[in-house]
Structure formats: C-alpha cells, structure tokens
Design a protein around this motif. Structure first.
Motif, PDB file in Angstrom:
ATOM      1  N   ASN A  21      11.412  -2.850  -8.634  1.00  0.00           N
ATOM      2  CA  ASN A  21      12.551  -2.472  -7.797  1.00  0.00           C
ATOM      3  C   ASN A  21      12.276  -1.291  -6.870  1.00  0.00           C
ATOM      4  O   ASN A  21      13.120  -0.960  -6.050  1.00  0.00           O
ATOM      5  N   ILE A  22      11.129  -0.662  -6.995  1.00  0.00           N
ATOM      6  CA  ILE A  22      10.857   0.529  -6.193  1.00  0.00           C
ATOM      7  C   ILE A  22      10.237   0.119  -4.855  1.00  0.00           C
ATOM      8  O   ILE A  22       9.517  -0.860  -4.767  1.00  0.00           O
ATOM      9  N   ARG A  23      10.544   0.873  -3.820  1.00  0.00           N
ATOM     10  CA  ARG A  23      10.043   0.548  -2.491  1.00  0.00           C
ATOM     11  C   ARG A  23       8.809   1.375  -2.118  1.00  0.00           C
ATOM     12  O   ARG A  23       8.066   0.992  -1.234  1.00  0.00           O
ATOM     13  N   ASN A  24       8.612   2.486  -2.761  1.00  0.00           N
ATOM     14  CA  ASN A  24       7.490   3.359  -2.451  1.00  0.00           C
ATOM     15  C   ASN A  24       6.238   2.849  -3.164  1.00  0.00           C
ATOM     16  O   ASN A  24       6.199   2.745  -4.380  1.00  0.00           O
ATOM     17  N   THR A  25       5.192   2.577  -2.401  1.00  0.00           N
ATOM     18  CA  THR A  25       3.977   1.987  -2.964  1.00  0.00           C
ATOM     19  C   THR A  25       3.249   2.957  -3.885  1.00  0.00           C
ATOM     20  O   THR A  25       2.719   2.546  -4.923  1.00  0.00           O
ATOM     21  N   ALA A  26       3.208   4.220  -3.552  1.00  0.00           N
ATOM     22  CA  ALA A  26       2.508   5.198  -4.385  1.00  0.00           C
ATOM     23  C   ALA A  26       3.184   5.331  -5.743  1.00  0.00           C
ATOM     24  O   ALA A  26       2.519   5.340  -6.785  1.00  0.00           O
ATOM     25  N   ARG A  27       4.485   5.413  -5.751  1.00  0.00           N
ATOM     26  CA  ARG A  27       5.202   5.494  -7.030  1.00  0.00           C
ATOM     27  C   ARG A  27       5.052   4.198  -7.824  1.00  0.00           C
ATOM     28  O   ARG A  27       5.003   4.217  -9.053  1.00  0.00           O
ATOM     29  N   ALA A  28       4.996   3.080  -7.129  1.00  0.00           N
ATOM     30  CA  ALA A  28       4.800   1.795  -7.812  1.00  0.00           C
ATOM     31  C   ALA A  28       3.441   1.756  -8.504  1.00  0.00           C
ATOM     32  O   ALA A  28       3.323   1.229  -9.613  1.00  0.00           O
ATOM     33  N   LEU A  29       2.411   2.335  -7.890  1.00  0.00           N
ATOM     34  CA  LEU A  29       1.100   2.371  -8.523  1.00  0.00           C
ATOM     35  C   LEU A  29       1.113   3.230  -9.783  1.00  0.00           C
ATOM     36  O   LEU A  29       0.505   2.873 -10.788  1.00  0.00           O
ATOM     37  N   PHE A  30       1.816   4.346  -9.735  1.00  0.00           N
ATOM     38  CA  PHE A  30       1.888   5.187 -10.921  1.00  0.00           C
ATOM     39  C   PHE A  30       2.733   4.537 -12.021  1.00  0.00           C
ATOM     40  O   PHE A  30       2.450   4.690 -13.207  1.00  0.00           O
ATOM     41  N   LEU A  31       3.765   3.796 -11.640  1.00  0.00           N
ATOM     42  CA  LEU A  31       4.526   3.041 -12.634  1.00  0.00           C
ATOM     43  C   LEU A  31       3.683   1.918 -13.231  1.00  0.00           C
ATOM     44  O   LEU A  31       3.816   1.608 -14.420  1.00  0.00           O
ATOM     45  N   LEU A  32       2.812   1.320 -12.436  1.00  0.00           N
ATOM     46  CA  LEU A  32       1.905   0.308 -12.954  1.00  0.00           C
ATOM     47  C   LEU A  32       0.981   0.914 -14.000  1.00  0.00           C
ATOM     48  O   LEU A  32       0.663   0.283 -15.013  1.00  0.00           O
ATOM     49  N   PHE A  33       0.554   2.159 -13.781  1.00  0.00           N
ATOM     50  CA  PHE A  33      -0.244   2.870 -14.782  1.00  0.00           C
ATOM     51  C   PHE A  33       0.504   2.972 -16.101  1.00  0.00           C
ATOM     52  O   PHE A  33      -0.054   2.719 -17.169  1.00  0.00           O
ATOM     53  N   ILE A  34       1.775   3.325 -16.052  1.00  0.00           N
ATOM     54  CA  ILE A  34       2.572   3.459 -17.272  1.00  0.00           C
ATOM     55  C   ILE A  34       2.735   2.109 -17.957  1.00  0.00           C
ATOM     56  O   ILE A  34       2.625   2.004 -19.187  1.00  0.00           O
ATOM     57  N   VAL A  35       2.983   1.056 -17.180  1.00  0.00           N
ATOM     58  CA  VAL A  35       3.143  -0.283 -17.757  1.00  0.00           C
ATOM     59  C   VAL A  35       1.860  -0.715 -18.451  1.00  0.00           C
ATOM     60  O   VAL A  35       1.888  -1.209 -19.594  1.00  0.00           O
ATOM     61  N   LEU A  36       0.716  -0.532 -17.796  1.00  0.00           N
ATOM     62  CA  LEU A  36      -0.552  -0.947 -18.390  1.00  0.00           C
ATOM     63  C   LEU A  36      -0.885  -0.134 -19.639  1.00  0.00           C
ATOM     64  O   LEU A  36      -1.400  -0.664 -20.626  1.00  0.00           O
ATOM     65  N   PHE A  37      -0.581   1.153 -19.614  1.00  0.00           N
ATOM     66  CA  PHE A  37      -0.824   1.998 -20.785  1.00  0.00           C
ATOM     67  C   PHE A  37       0.068   1.580 -21.953  1.00  0.00           C
ATOM     68  O   PHE A  37      -0.381   1.507 -23.095  1.00  0.00           O
ATOM     69  N   ALA A  38       1.345   1.297 -21.674  1.00  0.00           N
ATOM     70  CA  ALA A  38       2.264   0.868 -22.727  1.00  0.00           C
ATOM     71  C   ALA A  38       1.853  -0.488 -23.301  1.00  0.00           C
ATOM     72  O   ALA A  38       1.960  -0.726 -24.510  1.00  0.00           O
ATOM     73  N   MET A  39       1.359  -1.366 -22.437  1.00  0.00           N
ATOM     74  CA  MET A  39       0.888  -2.672 -22.924  1.00  0.00           C
ATOM     75  C   MET A  39      -0.326  -2.504 -23.831  1.00  0.00           C
ATOM     76  O   MET A  39      -0.485  -3.225 -24.814  1.00  0.00           O
TER      77      MET A  39
END
Length: 182
Positions: free
Chosen positions: A24-42
């Motif tokens: 849902n986020i529009r900012n690409t940089a923040r989306a990359l950091f959220l992807l980091f959190i998702v991958l770490f949690a997985m």
C-alpha cells in the motif's frame, strides 16, 4: 503463552503487517525497507517450520544479497525519487516516525522478553535435545555435510539461486546506469 508461541505470533504479525504496508505504500525507498522486514520475518517463520537451512538462505541470499542490491540500485538510479524522501515532515512526531517507533519498540520488547524467559529456563526443545544428546556442537563437521548436500542433492536449487542473483546484479546495473536524454 510460552516463548515459542509469542515469538511465532510476533514474527507472523510482523510479516503480515509489513507486507500489507508494503503493497500500500507509494514511496519506493520505504517499500524496499519494508521488504527487508517481511523477508526477515519470513526467515523467523522458517525457523519455526524447522527449516533452518531455508531460513539461513533467506537471510543470506534475499536479505543480504538481493535486497541490498536493490537498495543500492535505487539509490544510484534516480535523484528525483530520493528528493521525495527528503521532503518529508521535519517534525519529530509524524506518521512515519510513529511507525518506526512502534516497530522498534515491539522488536525491543520481543528481545527483552526472550532474554528474560531464556535466562530463567531453557525452552523444552533445547532441554530435550540436551537430554538426547542431539545438540550440534563445535566438533560436528556440518560444513562438509553442507558441501556434499549442495553439490549432490541440492545442486538444482543452488544453481537456480545463483542465476537469480546474476539476474539481480544485471537488473541493478541496468537501473544504476545513466540514460541519455536525446
């Protein structure tokens, strides 16, 4: 609720909430950091599925390799996209700061809770492994076993991961290249 259940639900909630924010986020940089959190949690959830090797591979390959390449490619690719990050609110308390404070305090609470519970009493699965003598010790030759497994049983997934990393490197080089505006 014991420590294993708490950690499982914490990793699951972190993965789900971060993934929902990511799409849902529009900012690409923040989306990359959220992807980091998702991958770490997985990776944490893979540990609960007793897939230690997959969890380590998740962290090394995706979090440590591919995601870092994507972040560098993003940082090198477009200065207009980075200007959006710098034009955020200068106030200390704003929505992104609240999100980061909430996430970091939840992570700190999880670490403190884990430390306090494990310092009093080890989890059942560790005590069982100690009684059965199945703990991995430093004299075990796990590196040799992993090497044999990589080159025999897991050669196809190993090569697929290497091709994926090569594609990520090519994509990062393509994104970081300056285009001529004729």
């Amino acid at each position: 609720m014991n420590i294993e259940q708490f950690l499982f639900y914490a990793f699951a909630a972190m993965a789900i909430l971060s993934a929902l924010l990511l799409v849902n986020i529009r900012n690409t940089a923040r989306a990359l950091f959220l992807l980091f959190i998702v991958l770490f949690a997985m990776a944490g959830l893979y540990l609960f599925a007793l897939a230690d090797f997959v969890a380590i591979t998740q962290i090394l390959v995706y979090v440590g390799g591919v995601l870092i390449l994507l972040i560098f490619a993003f940082m090198l690719s477009n200065k207009e996209l980075l200007a959006d990050l710098q034009s955020t609110s200068k106030r200390f308390i704003s929505l992104p700061n609240w999100q980061s404070l909430l996430l970091s305090s939840a992570f700190l609470a999880t670490m403190v809770y884990t430390f306090l519970n494990w310092s009093r009493e080890m989890p059942d699965w560790i005590q069982r492994a100690q009684r059965q003598g199945t703990l991995i010790v430093s004299t075990d030759n796990n590196i040799e076993t992993l090497g044999f497994k990589f080159m025999t049983q897991y050669v196809l997934p190993f090569e697929i991961i290497s091709i994926f990393l090569m594609m990520a490197l090519i994509g990062a080089a393509h994104l970081s290249r300056k285009e001529d505006k004729n």
